[in-house]
Write an enzyme that holds these catalytic residues in place. Sequence first.
Site, PDB file in Angstrom:
ATOM      1  N   PHE A 192       0.809  -1.225   0.000  1.00  0.00           N
ATOM      2  CA  PHE A 192       0.000   0.000   0.000  1.00  0.00           C
ATOM      3  C   PHE A 192       0.835   1.265   0.000  1.00  0.00           C
ATOM      4  CE2 PHE A 192       0.918  -0.435   4.515  1.00  0.00           C
ATOM      5  CZ  PHE A 192       1.109   0.878   4.922  1.00  0.00           C
ATOM      6  N   GLU A 219      -5.090  -3.884  -1.653  1.00  0.00           N
ATOM      7  CA  GLU A 219      -6.510  -3.529  -1.732  1.00  0.00           C
ATOM      8  C   GLU A 219      -6.824  -2.230  -0.990  1.00  0.00           C
ATOM      9  OE1 GLU A 219      -6.053  -6.653   1.594  1.00  0.00           O
ATOM     10  OE2 GLU A 219      -5.126  -6.109  -0.324  1.00  0.00           O
ATOM     11  N   ARG A 220      -5.831  -1.678  -0.269  1.00  0.00           N
ATOM     12  CA  ARG A 220      -6.086  -0.442   0.473  1.00  0.00           C
ATOM     13  C   ARG A 220      -6.090   0.792  -0.418  1.00  0.00           C
ATOM     14  NH1 ARG A 220      -1.874  -1.764   5.415  1.00  0.00           N
ATOM     15  NH2 ARG A 220      -2.860  -3.699   6.100  1.00  0.00           N
ATOM     16  N   CYS A 230       9.692   1.716   3.863  1.00  0.00           N
ATOM     17  CA  CYS A 230      10.648   0.702   4.302  1.00  0.00           C
ATOM     18  C   CYS A 230      12.059   1.271   4.375  1.00  0.00           C
ATOM     19  CB  CYS A 230      10.616  -0.512   3.390  1.00  0.00           C
ATOM     20  SG  CYS A 230      11.231  -0.202   1.730  1.00  0.00           S
ATOM     21  N   GLU A 270       9.444  -2.966  13.651  1.00  0.00           N
ATOM     22  CA  GLU A 270       9.192  -1.934  12.634  1.00  0.00           C
ATOM     23  C   GLU A 270       7.856  -1.270  12.957  1.00  0.00           C
ATOM     24  OE1 GLU A 270       9.375  -1.419   7.823  1.00  0.00           O
ATOM     25  OE2 GLU A 270       8.364  -3.196   8.597  1.00  0.00           O
TER      26      GLU A 270
END
Length: 499
Positions: A149, A176-177, A281, A384
């Site tokens: 996403f 799907e977000r 990330c 994270e």
Amino acid sequence: MRSVHHWIDGKEAPGKSGRTADVYNPATGEVQAKVDLASKAEMDAAIARAAEAQVGWGATNPQRRARVMMKMVDLLNRDMDKMAEVLSSEHGKTFPDAKGDIQRGLEVIEYSIGAPQLLKGEFIDGAGPGIDMYSMRQPLGVVAAITPFNFPAMIPLWKLGPALASGNAVILKPSERDPTVPNMIAALFKEAGLPDGVLQVVHGDKEAVDAILDSEVIQAVGFVGSTPIAQYIYERAAATGKRAQCFGGAKNHAIIMPDADLDQAADALVGAAYGAAGERCMALSVAVPVGEETADRLIEKLVPRIEKLKVGPYTAGDDVDFGPVVTAAAKKNILRLVETGVEQGAKLVVDGRDFSLQGYEDGFFVGPSLFDHATPDMDIYKTEIFGPVLTTIRAKTYDEALKLAMDHEYGNGTAIFTRDGDTARDFASRCNIGMVGINVPIPVPLAYFTFGGWKKSGFGDLNQHGPDAFRFYTRTKTVTSRWPSGIKEGAAFNFKAMD
């Protein structure tokens, strides 16, 4: 209510499973669309059609495939603002950040224009009496991309450019977000000249992912997301004989040496830790100042910068520093981890837990937080967080700071801020981390280098984009040929131009 359908055989295709997922506006918390979720049967049908379309596309000469990439660059530039608007509305990131998302993907499409050069094999004549030997790089067939996403344009484009330019058909299963931009990308590829069926965008959840992994037609899978899912996809893909390139989580350290320009380091840290609400990330989520004096001075410079950050919806203007996180669940998890940090003894220097934006109280906004005096056993250091939280862990020496970064289970990116070239070279050489910045906070390589982490940040042998991508999406065939030598009669008197 707007509906987001699949993109099958060159056009939008409503789902048949009867299942949908909500697509939110993260700034308001409202549902703005429904996205179809594919069944296994729908995924299998999309894969079968892609396999048919790939035969002709794979036989198309590399120059023609490269021309599709050339046209795609023009179309992405043409529609960038329109795409960025949609991206911001579904993801929540600021409008300039959304344009950057598209731009960094576009650069890989630009690199993919060079596919004819990158796909060249090797040749030697006279390997033996009348024997020639040569190698060819050929497409794998049908490959899949499962994308996250947080970069709904960039990472699909990172996958699609090299895979398509190499002659493969691609099944794209985006998040799907925020599913609309991948459909827009598919429509642009059609306009650029990509044949129908070569790119299929199939929306879905775990059922769709497992259908990809279990398919005997899919030859390779590229994934970006969390480490547990990356490991799951890697293992399941490998068990069915697929190539797998799976990138997971991160906990990127920034080491700040006593000789560093602390104003530069503080500016870099704020941008790298809080940009895109920390949902990157490659975000710098851990600051490691070396020495107590360095740490005290760094915190002194960070606090006013963080407190001045402007948090708001992308519609509030280009001076917004970051927007909401993507879902209510993400917000809840971030706040839980901040609370855990306090409970475990870290000092919360800037507290973003109670942030609220007038008129957007139901949005998924999280204020910026800064921890100091964290320790390696704390959850905020090990996990994270994927939110606007920067954790400071103090080191007495350079070797102690380096050991922190090297001992962490993640190895995606890291950075060092120093004026000393010897220290910088030592750091770059010794650290066991895939991407290194020297006075550069987010060391994402340009498109003609490769992107990839080490340790639990990456599973697989080859990285994203750059030369590795073309190696990943092709297989090498070596041919040894022998022909009788001698002069043949007859001649041709025309030269046929390349189609």
